[in-house]
Scaffold this active site. Structure first.
Site, PDB file in Angstrom:
ATOM      1  CB  CYS A   1      -0.923  -0.027   1.218  1.00  0.00           C
ATOM      2  SG  CYS A   1      -1.920   1.460   1.353  1.00  0.00           S
TER       3      CYS A   1
ATOM      4  CB  CYS B   1      -0.690   2.547   4.013  1.00  0.00           C
ATOM      5  SG  CYS B   1      -2.134   1.950   3.177  1.00  0.00           S
ATOM      6  CG  ASP B   2       3.028   1.092   4.492  1.00  0.00           C
ATOM      7  OD1 ASP B   2       2.567   1.561   5.543  1.00  0.00           O
ATOM      8  OD2 ASP B   2       2.795  -0.057   4.100  1.00  0.00           O
TER       9      ASP B   2
END
Ligand code: NAP
Length: 327
Positions: free
Chosen positions: A137, A140-141
């Site tokens: 992701c 997200c990261d």
């Protein structure tokens, strides 16, 4: 011991398809619950920006997700955070949707919009360094990899789009692809090729994720499939985008599916199980876009309304849509 709830429609998953279906069933005054284990938004929460949502030249994924949720709630849909484990058809033809806390949601119709799960490479170190360098992701990261060198594995829309996105944080992004051309759409490829921070490593597969003494990723071993030569990319992150597997395991009965496991529906989005409808990324179809997901969902929700009406009248839903109900 869980609680039993009664609804007219249960929707499993709160991605674009689930939220759009909820908007329509709510608007049709059907008592609707949407069961979602995470935040409402689905794949929109893994998408930085959309430039193909008609009417918006550019909109952030999370922003569109919030608009969808607010709109569905406006028409009365309830959202419950719940991890669905099974959807079973009972002897009377209605459904029991069961969660991991033992709660049971009974309904005469269910729309499954549970999307898919990222496919894993299955190489040594992938699992060990998940969350310590390995990710599925970008939104997200990505910010954890500021000024670092990272690798992206895959050659589809997700890999090509996310590699471009990740350059806003990373100093350098290698895109490792097993063939010598991408399957991603041309516009995404053009953006990638124009990005000076990206280097494509063609005809290569990832073989192992390496780590350091602190347990963090420090390299990715790759192999050229033509020469068989192996080398190591000095990458502290590896984003894997090699496709999704449809989340259909919750359906507790045989249903028609294609060879890849995606659910086959009729034109009304009804599965081979009467009363069970499917929409979005887990449905067998040509492409999986937000626009197609909400199109599916609109059809499914309207079909559910007709299905419930026909059921209450002891007739059958008319596949021609408008018009009467055939007995
Ligand atoms: P995808 O289109 O199935 O692409 C998967 C990629 O991973 C392919 O390039 C494939 O290589 C490669 N691959 C598969 N298994 C592999 C393995 N074991 N090792 C190495 N490489 C492997 O999946 P996706 O990119 O996740 O997209 C899924 C769907 O969402 C698609 O319909 C896509 O159009 C849609 N999507 C759209 C957008 C957008 O329009 N902005 C963004 C994201 C996703 P081969 O090419 O050699 O098969």
């Amino acid at each position: 011991m869980g609680t039993t709830h009664q609804y007219e429609v249960v929707i499993v998953g709160a991605g674009p398809a689930g939220m759009c279906a909820a908007l329509y069933t709510g608007r049709s005054m059907l008592r609707t619950v949407v069961l979602e284990r995470g935040m409402p938004g689905g794949e929109l929460l893994n998408t930085e920006k959309l430039d193909d949502w008609i009417g918006e030249q550019s909109i952030l994924g999370w922003e569109l997700a919030k608009k969808f949720e607010d709109h569905a709630r406006l028409f009365g849909a309830e959202f419950v955070t719940a991890n669905v484990t099974t959807v079973s058809r009972l002897d009377d033809g209605t459904f029991a949707t069961v969660t991991d806390t033992g709660d049971v949601y009974r309904s005469p119709a269910v729309i499954v919009t549970a999307g898919g799960t990222p496919i894993k490479l299955g190489i040594p170190g992938e699992q060990e360094f998940a969350g310590k360098g390995v990710s599925y992701c970008a939104i997200c990261d990505g910010a954890f990899f500021r000024n670092q060198t990272i690798a992206v594995v895959g050659g589809g829309d997700a890999a090509v789009e996310e590699a471009d996105f990740l350059t806003r944080y990373a100093a350098k992004v290698y895109v490792v692809h097993r063939r010598d051309s991408f399957r991603a759409s041309k516009i995404l490829q053009e953006r990638l090729f124009a990005n000076p921070k990206i280097e494509v490593v063609w005809n290569s597969v990832a073989e192992e994720v390496l780590g350091d003494e602190q347990g963090l990723m420090k390299g990715l071993v790759i192999r050229n499939v033509e020469t068989n030569a192996t080398s190591t990319l000095d990458a502290t992150g590896c984003f894997i985008f090699i496709g999704f597997r449809p989340n259909t395991g919750i359906i507790d009965e045989h249903f028609d599916h294609d060879p890849m496991g995606y659910i086959v529906t009729d034109a009304m989005m009804q599965t081979s199980i009467p009363g069970l409808f499917a929409a979005g990324d887990l449905r067998s179809q040509l492409t999986r876009q937000v626009t197609t997901a909400v199109g599916d969902a609109t059809t499914a929700a309207i079909a559910v309304e007709k299905f419930l009406k026909a059921r209450s009248e002891g007739t059958e839903i008319d596949p021609r849509g408008s018009g009467g109900y055939a007995v």
